[in-house]
Design a protein around this motif. Structure first.
Motif, PDB file in Angstrom:
ATOM      1  N   TRP A 156       2.096   1.251   0.742  1.00 53.56           N
ATOM      2  CA  TRP A 156       2.417   0.463   1.984  1.00 53.56           C
ATOM      3  C   TRP A 156       3.281   0.518   2.987  1.00 53.56           C
ATOM      4  O   TRP A 156       4.538   0.747   2.216  1.00 53.56           O
ATOM      5  CB  TRP A 156       2.257  -1.177   1.286  1.00 53.56           C
ATOM      6  N   ASP A 157       3.387   0.616   4.213  1.00 55.56           N
ATOM      7  CA  ASP A 157       4.539   0.746   5.015  1.00 55.56           C
ATOM      8  C   ASP A 157       4.849  -0.570   5.379  1.00 55.56           C
ATOM      9  O   ASP A 157       4.253  -1.652   5.989  1.00 55.56           O
ATOM     10  CB  ASP A 157       3.787   1.407   6.531  1.00 55.56           C
ATOM     11  N   LEU A 158       6.038  -1.022   4.915  1.00 54.96           N
ATOM     12  CA  LEU A 158       6.505  -2.356   5.081  1.00 54.96           C
ATOM     13  C   LEU A 158       7.142  -2.540   6.459  1.00 54.96           C
ATOM     14  O   LEU A 158       7.579  -3.651   6.772  1.00 54.96           O
ATOM     15  CB  LEU A 158       7.709  -2.573   3.930  1.00 54.96           C
ATOM     16  N   GLU A 159       7.383  -1.674   7.145  1.00 51.84           N
ATOM     17  CA  GLU A 159       7.762  -1.641   8.675  1.00 51.84           C
ATOM     18  C   GLU A 159       6.789  -2.048   9.621  1.00 51.84           C
ATOM     19  O   GLU A 159       6.560  -2.970  10.537  1.00 51.84           O
ATOM     20  CB  GLU A 159       8.477  -0.312   9.170  1.00 51.84           C
ATOM     21  N   LYS A 160       5.415  -1.428   9.541  1.00 54.13           N
ATOM     22  CA  LYS A 160       4.544  -1.787  10.304  1.00 54.13           C
ATOM     23  C   LYS A 160       3.353  -2.616   9.478  1.00 54.13           C
ATOM     24  O   LYS A 160       2.424  -3.111  10.140  1.00 54.13           O
ATOM     25  CB  LYS A 160       3.519  -0.263  10.571  1.00 54.13           C
ATOM     26  N   MET A 161       3.715  -3.004   8.435  1.00 53.65           N
ATOM     27  CA  MET A 161       2.914  -3.815   7.619  1.00 53.65           C
ATOM     28  C   MET A 161       1.227  -3.305   7.474  1.00 53.65           C
ATOM     29  O   MET A 161       0.401  -4.134   8.047  1.00 53.65           O
ATOM     30  CB  MET A 161       2.973  -5.356   8.149  1.00 53.65           C
ATOM     31  N   GLU A 162       1.110  -2.161   6.961  1.00 51.20           N
ATOM     32  CA  GLU A 162      -0.200  -1.764   6.703  1.00 51.20           C
ATOM     33  C   GLU A 162      -0.158  -0.664   5.756  1.00 51.20           C
ATOM     34  O   GLU A 162       0.703  -0.216   5.206  1.00 51.20           O
ATOM     35  CB  GLU A 162      -0.223  -0.829   8.081  1.00 51.20           C
ATOM     36  N   GLU A 163      -1.436  -0.655   5.064  1.00 50.69           N
ATOM     37  CA  GLU A 163      -1.824   0.251   3.930  1.00 50.69           C
ATOM     38  C   GLU A 163      -1.768   1.881   4.582  1.00 50.69           C
ATOM     39  O   GLU A 163      -2.272   2.138   5.670  1.00 50.69           O
ATOM     40  CB  GLU A 163      -3.113   0.113   3.352  1.00 50.69           C
ATOM     41  N   LEU A 164      -1.295   2.549   3.947  1.00 51.59           N
ATOM     42  CA  LEU A 164      -0.940   4.012   4.204  1.00 51.59           C
ATOM     43  C   LEU A 164      -2.066   5.041   3.590  1.00 51.59           C
ATOM     44  O   LEU A 164      -2.772   5.507   4.343  1.00 51.59           O
ATOM     45  CB  LEU A 164       0.522   4.631   4.049  1.00 51.59           C
ATOM     46  N   THR A 165      -2.156   4.568   2.530  1.00 54.20           N
ATOM     47  CA  THR A 165      -3.206   5.492   1.730  1.00 54.20           C
ATOM     48  C   THR A 165      -3.618   4.775   0.239  1.00 54.20           C
ATOM     49  O   THR A 165      -2.884   3.953  -0.042  1.00 54.20           O
ATOM     50  CB  THR A 165      -2.971   6.728   1.625  1.00 54.20           C
ATOM     51  N   THR A 166      -4.884   5.236  -0.400  1.00 54.44           N
ATOM     52  CA  THR A 166      -5.212   4.803  -1.734  1.00 54.44           C
ATOM     53  C   THR A 166      -5.054   6.255  -2.339  1.00 54.44           C
ATOM     54  O   THR A 166      -5.679   7.257  -2.054  1.00 54.44           O
ATOM     55  CB  THR A 166      -6.593   4.275  -1.704  1.00 54.44           C
ATOM     56  N   LEU A 167      -4.225   6.202  -3.611  1.00 49.15           N
ATOM     57  CA  LEU A 167      -4.175   7.287  -4.370  1.00 49.15           C
ATOM     58  C   LEU A 167      -5.247   6.959  -5.487  1.00 49.15           C
ATOM     59  O   LEU A 167      -5.041   6.260  -6.458  1.00 49.15           O
ATOM     60  CB  LEU A 167      -2.555   7.539  -4.815  1.00 49.15           C
ATOM     61  N   ILE A 168      -6.233   7.980  -5.613  1.00 49.25           N
ATOM     62  CA  ILE A 168      -7.120   8.001  -6.626  1.00 49.25           C
ATOM     63  C   ILE A 168      -7.164   9.173  -7.688  1.00 49.25           C
ATOM     64  O   ILE A 168      -7.287  10.456  -7.129  1.00 49.25           O
ATOM     65  CB  ILE A 168      -8.586   7.884  -6.085  1.00 49.25           C
ATOM     66  N   ALA A 220       6.063   0.540  -0.118  1.00 48.82           N
ATOM     67  CA  ALA A 220       5.784  -0.199  -1.371  1.00 48.82           C
ATOM     68  C   ALA A 220       4.742   0.458  -1.925  1.00 48.82           C
ATOM     69  O   ALA A 220       3.812   0.992  -1.230  1.00 48.82           O
ATOM     70  CB  ALA A 220       5.522  -1.767  -1.252  1.00 48.82           C
ATOM     71  N   VAL A 221       4.844   0.529  -3.275  1.00 45.17           N
ATOM     72  CA  VAL A 221       3.640   1.266  -3.972  1.00 45.17           C
ATOM     73  C   VAL A 221       2.917   0.125  -4.978  1.00 45.17           C
ATOM     74  O   VAL A 221       3.851  -0.205  -5.790  1.00 45.17           O
ATOM     75  CB  VAL A 221       3.875   2.356  -4.841  1.00 45.17           C
ATOM     76  N   SER A 222       1.752  -0.084  -5.061  1.00 45.90           N
ATOM     77  CA  SER A 222       0.947  -1.001  -5.887  1.00 45.90           C
ATOM     78  C   SER A 222      -0.068  -0.208  -6.835  1.00 45.90           C
ATOM     79  O   SER A 222      -0.384   0.472  -6.413  1.00 45.90           O
ATOM     80  CB  SER A 222       0.432  -2.103  -5.289  1.00 45.90           C
ATOM     81  N   GLY A 223       0.170  -0.626  -8.077  1.00 38.79           N
ATOM     82  CA  GLY A 223      -0.851  -0.362  -9.026  1.00 38.79           C
ATOM     83  C   GLY A 223      -1.940  -1.416  -9.411  1.00 38.79           C
ATOM     84  O   GLY A 223      -1.278  -2.595  -9.834  1.00 38.79           O
ATOM     85  N   SER A 224      -3.114  -0.884  -9.750  1.00 39.76           N
ATOM     86  CA  SER A 224      -4.044  -2.140 -10.181  1.00 39.76           C
ATOM     87  C   SER A 224      -4.926  -1.744 -11.338  1.00 39.76           C
ATOM     88  O   SER A 224      -4.838  -0.740 -11.891  1.00 39.76           O
ATOM     89  CB  SER A 224      -4.891  -2.454  -8.922  1.00 39.76           C
TER      90      SER A 224
END
Length: 505
Positions: free
Chosen positions: A118-130, A106-110
């Motif tokens: 976000w990795d939906l299999e491991k349920m963790e954040e992969l990176t922040t894109l700045i 998943a990719v979220s914007g803010s």
């Protein structure tokens, strides 16, 4: 029909891929799942946070990822109602959530100017894109799941490689509005021109600017690329043309008394042709930079110049309401086509070189026979002036954009208006056709770029920018589109034709 009640204020609705359930999100902090066969609520998910601002459902319909006003992101199982994960990583409201087609990320914007993967299999954040300098407003994922494209209130779009987890393309460009983009014949480079008086050459592989061509003292009004792709000829409001050759050096062509309005190049690449506000057309020898001949006859400024395929002839259109066909060998006009009651703004020639289609400020299109030297048909339909017209590569249709907000499809064989494409909410200014003659791409002052299926006459999808798109070109066969906007920025997109109603850049 049924009314489903339960929320205080609904902001978004989605239907699961199997079509059995609807999911609604509300500012009351709940997400409700509705059975569309029994018309009843089957589950209500209470988020830990404040108002829900965005959500997305995985392609298998099992998970929903939701974002909130306080920046929280939560993952829920839609089948069991179980919360799978919760994260507090964004520092501002989440504005958009999208999920890759395989449902793995998943990719979220803010509003905190960042995107998170976000990795939906491991349920963790992969990176922040700045990279954005203002709130992220929209995100799209390509069908392959390889790229994410983000739009922001900072007036830029950015392309991110979701495998490398870094930025693929940075939109950059001119200091004023882009007015034309052309891709070189070999498909390796793109050239853009601007009212800032410069041209820029872009590498389509690296998406980087190779060089900025400076020299004009006024806006670049038109340019062409020689058939071998080695030289660029530009015209300007400074009354000159410039020949740009990175290997042999540049030339300045002087002779017009007023602004250059149109530039064309012969098929052998030996001569450039320019039209001007001084009502003349000049033919330039590109070997020595001298004027071969000056063509006079129009009573008002020259609007456009087009090369007739397989002939040493050109067609010019003018504000004097006429078109003229010129023989470049003899330096004379052989045909004057009279019939429009308004300025002729755009001209297109069929691939076989036998017919001309013109668009005029009188709101009409005319089809002319070059063989019989006469008007074949007048097609009405636009309520105001057409802005541009093109012919499909297969020669079957002409497509025109108009200030009346519509796109018209003209059947050249039946000589009728086949259909009107409606969807733009402001003047339609640009139009192009893909190399397979199947899709039409149009731009409008309503800040949108729309894609239409030519056969079904339906809108495939719509992409919205922050400002109007003012120029674009499509790379043949590879569906790469280079787009310029009114702020001077240039973007590079992979134009993926959708299977259904989803369209991604």
């Amino acid at each position: 029909m049924a009314t489903l009640r339960g929320h205080e204020k609904v902001f978004s609705i989605a239907v699961t891929p199997n079509g059995k359930y609807a999911v609604s999100g509300s500012h009351d902090g709940t997400l409700k799942v509705w059975d569309l066969e029994k018309w009843r609520e089957i589950r209500s998910l209470r988020a830990h946070s404040k108002s829900i601002t965005a959500f997305a459902i995985t392609s298998d319909g099992k998970l929903v990822v939701l974002g909130s006003l306080d920046g929280n992101l939560e993952v829920w199982n839609l089948e069991t109602g179980e919360e799978k994960a919760a994260f507090k990583e964004h520092s501002e409201p989440i504005t958009e959530i999208v999920i890759t087609p395989d449902g793995k990320r998943a990719v979220s914007g803010s509003s905190d100017n960042t995107l998170k993967v976000w990795d939906l299999e491991k349920m963790e954040e992969l990176t922040t894109l700045i990279s954005h300098s203002n709130s992220v407003s929209k995100i799209a994922i390509t069908p392959s799941g390889k790229y994410a494209i983000s739009g922001s209130s900072d007036n830029t779009l950015k392309v991110w490689d979701l495998k490398k987890l870094d930025e693929e393309t940075i939109s950059t460009g001119h200091s004023k509005s882009v007015n034309k983009i052309v891709i070189t014949p070999d498909g390796k480079l793109a050239v853009s021109s601007s009212y800032d008086g410069t041209l820029k050459v872009w590498d389509l592989k690296t998406k980087e600017e190779k060089v900025t061509l400076k020299g004009h003292s006024g806006p670049v009004t038109d340019f062409v690329i020689t058939p071998d792709g080695k030289r660029i000829i530009s015209g300007s409001s400074d009354k000159t043309l410039r020949v740009w050759d990175l290997k042999k050096g540049n030339m300045t062509l002087k002779g017009h008394k007023r602004e250059v309005t149109s530039v064309a190049i012969t098929s052998d690449g030996k001569y450039a042709i320019s039209g001007s506000f001084d009502r003349t057309i000049k033919v330039w020898d590109l070997e020595n930079g001298k004027i071969k001949v000056t063509l006079e006859g129009h009573k008002n400024y020259i609007s456009t110049i087009s090369i007739i395929p397989n002939k040493n002839c050109i067609v010019s259109s003018s504000h004097d309401e006429t078109l003229k066909v010129w023989d470049l060998d003899r330096g004379i006009d052989t045909i004057t086509l009279i019939g429009h009651s308004g300025s002729v703004s755009s001209v297109a020639i069929t691939p076989d070189g036998k017919s001309i289609v013109s668009a005029s400020g009188d709101g009409t299109h005319k089809i002319w026979s070059l063989e019989n030297r006469e008007e074949i048909a007048t097609l009405e339909g636009h309520k105001s002036a057409p802005s541009t017209i093109v012919i499909t590569p297969d020669g079957k249709y002409a497509v025109s954009a108009s200030y009346d907000r519509t796109i018209k499809i003209l059947d050249l064989k039946k000589q009728i208006v086949k259909t009107s494409l409606r969807g733009h909410t402001d003047s339609a200014t640009l139009v192009a056709v893909t190399s397979n003659s199947r899709y039409v791409v149009s731009a409008s002052r309503d800040n949108t770029l729309r894609v239409w299926d030519l056969e079904s006459s339906s809108e495939v999808s719509c992409f919205t920018g922050d400002v109007p798109f003012t120029a674009f070109d499509i790379l043949k066969d590879e569906n790469i589109i280079v787009v310029g906007d009114s702020l001077g920025k240039v973007y590079f997109f992979h134009l993926h034709i959708p299977c259904k109603n989803n369209f991604y850049f």
